[in-house]
Scaffold this active site. Structure first.
Site, PDB file in Angstrom:
ATOM      1  N   LYS A  52       7.638  33.944  31.548  1.00 21.71           N
ATOM      2  CA  LYS A  52       8.245  35.099  32.312  1.00 21.71           C
ATOM      3  C   LYS A  52       7.848  34.692  34.026  1.00 21.71           C
ATOM      4  O   LYS A  52       8.991  34.772  34.812  1.00 21.71           O
ATOM      5  CB  LYS A  52       7.842  36.378  31.956  1.00 21.71           C
ATOM      6  CG  LYS A  52       8.508  36.868  30.570  1.00 21.71           C
ATOM      7  CD  LYS A  52       7.721  38.184  30.107  1.00 21.71           C
ATOM      8  CE  LYS A  52       8.453  38.633  28.621  1.00 21.71           C
ATOM      9  NZ  LYS A  52       7.978  39.551  27.984  1.00 21.71           N
ATOM     10  N   GLN A  96       3.233  44.176  28.565  1.00 21.42           N
ATOM     11  CA  GLN A  96       3.499  43.031  27.389  1.00 21.42           C
ATOM     12  C   GLN A  96       2.898  43.876  26.211  1.00 21.42           C
ATOM     13  O   GLN A  96       1.919  44.590  26.161  1.00 21.42           O
ATOM     14  CB  GLN A  96       2.847  41.797  27.620  1.00 21.42           C
ATOM     15  CG  GLN A  96       3.189  40.996  26.522  1.00 21.42           C
ATOM     16  CD  GLN A  96       4.681  40.217  26.477  1.00 21.42           C
ATOM     17  OE1 GLN A  96       5.379  40.367  27.541  1.00 21.42           O
ATOM     18  NE2 GLN A  96       4.831  39.932  25.441  1.00 21.42           N
ATOM     19  N   ASP A 119      12.508  46.072  30.406  1.00 18.96           N
ATOM     20  CA  ASP A 119      12.348  46.295  28.907  1.00 18.96           C
ATOM     21  C   ASP A 119      13.394  46.974  28.338  1.00 18.96           C
ATOM     22  O   ASP A 119      13.788  46.436  27.134  1.00 18.96           O
ATOM     23  CB  ASP A 119      11.096  46.333  28.393  1.00 18.96           C
ATOM     24  CG  ASP A 119      10.179  45.337  28.214  1.00 18.96           C
ATOM     25  OD1 ASP A 119      10.487  43.893  27.891  1.00 18.96           O
ATOM     26  OD2 ASP A 119       8.986  45.510  28.176  1.00 18.96           O
TER      27      ASP A 119
HETATM   28  N1  GUN Z   1       6.407  41.895  23.109  1.00 18.02           N
HETATM   29  C1  GUN Z   1       7.084  40.942  22.215  1.00 18.02           C
HETATM   30  N2  GUN Z   1       8.520  40.933  23.142  1.00 18.02           N
HETATM   31  C2  GUN Z   1       8.496  41.764  24.047  1.00 18.02           C
HETATM   32  C3  GUN Z   1       9.287  42.216  25.123  1.00 18.02           C
HETATM   33  O1  GUN Z   1      10.385  41.925  24.821  1.00 18.02           O
HETATM   34  N3  GUN Z   1       8.827  43.099  26.006  1.00 18.02           N
HETATM   35  C4  GUN Z   1       7.138  43.611  25.997  1.00 18.02           C
HETATM   36  N4  GUN Z   1       6.994  44.338  26.960  1.00 18.02           N
HETATM   37  N5  GUN Z   1       6.630  43.039  24.953  1.00 18.02           N
HETATM   38  C5  GUN Z   1       7.034  42.148  23.961  1.00 18.02           C
END
Ligand code: GUN
Length: 295
Positions: A52, A96, A119
């Site tokens: 990211k 995350q 998200d």
């Molecule tokens: N863990 C796995 N996929 C995601 C996501 O799309 N966002 C977040 N915050 N954590 C994750």
């Protein structure tokens, strides 16, 4: 034999459009900023978070990664969320998941400013998706929609069967496909671990979207001839022939299902790259919204 759709091909068009929007924001003095909070040292999360950050930099966005130790307290994490909510240079951020088990994920998500919730996990944003008036779309389901559009799949009136009922993929995917409008208007069924006669239902799918987290769960006998099959799963399985001793596979038995499907996405390289792409789209949107408010 199915057409194999690669996320990098679909995302290239989206990124081209995002670059134009980022330049426009920068010409107004706004650099879109995304922060990612990582608590602990889960290896898979480390990889996702790094990717990211790298993509933000590639697009010329401001990127901050905040690493907090695994023994971070709820109060410390909530204080960090509060700080990011108030930071005008950060237009969107995410924490995350999964969090270490002593931390309350729901409380953390609820504390994120919905305007910065890239998200799309906050209940108010989830609700907006459900009523068909979204600010943000959750990244993975939005990436699946882009793949369906790029593959020229006419979703209207089709039976979309979603395997898995998670808050991140299954439920919002159903909400999006059942809406009125373009790339929607589907008849939607969700199946899950308690569904009776699950293969009977998956065999009815014109569009089969699989997000159940079980390696090669969907076999060729569970798929209708000519179905569109989108594999959201990412499972690490042992593989003595690989230098790492393991490799990634999806929730779909790709080699056999591709002989029956009309369109299919591989793992890795299918939905995964789209998830990051749509997260970037949400970050740009958050920056655009914040700069409109300021004017
Ligand atoms: N863990 C796995 N996929 C995601 C996501 O799309 N966002 C977040 N915050 N954590 C994750």
């Amino acid at each position: 034999m199915a057409e194999v759709i690669l996320g990098k091909d679909v995302s290239a068009e989206v990124y081209a459009e995002l670059r134009t929007r980022i330049e426009r924001l920068k010409s107004k003095g706004v650099t879109p900023g995304l922060a990612v909070v990582l608590v602990g040292d889960d290896p898979a999360s480390q990889v996702y978070v790094r990717k990211k950050g790298e993509m933000c930099e590639e697009l010329g966005m401001k990127s901050i990664t905040i690493r907090m130790p695994a023994d971070t307290t709820q109060e410390q994490l909530m204080a960090k969320v509060d700080e990011l909510n108030k930071d005008d240079s950060i237009h969107g951020f995410l924490v995350q998941l999964p969090l270490p088990s002593h931390l309350d994920e729901e409380a953390v998500i609820n504390a994120i400013d919905p305007n910065k919730d890239v998200d799309c996990f906050h209940p108010s944003n989830v609700g907006r998706v459900l009523i068909g008036n979204p600010d943000f779309l959750p990244a993975t389901p939005a990436g699946v929609v882009q793949i369906l559009i790029k593959a020229g799949v006419d979703v209207s009136g089709k039976h979309a069967v979603i395997v898995g009922r998670s808050n991140i993929v299954g439920k919002p995917m159903a909400a999006i496909l059942v809406q009125k409008g373009a790339a929607a208007d589907a008849t939607v069924t969700i199946v899950h671990s308690h569904t009776k006669n699950l293969p009977e239902i998956t065999r009815q799918a014109d569009i089969l979207i699989v997000a159940i987290g079980k390696p090669r769960f969907i076999t060729a006998d569970m798929v209708k001839d000519g179905a569109v099959v989108i594999d959201v799963g990412t499972n690490r399985v042992e593989d003595p022939t690989s230098p790492k001793g393991s490799r990634l596979v999806g929730d779909v038995d790709f080699d056999n299902v591709k002989e029956k499907a009309s369109v299919i996405t591989p793992v890795p390289g299918g939905v995964g790259p789209m998830t990051i792409c749509m997260l970037m789209a949400n970050a740009v949107k958050a920056a655009e919204k914040a700069s409109e408010v300021k004017q």
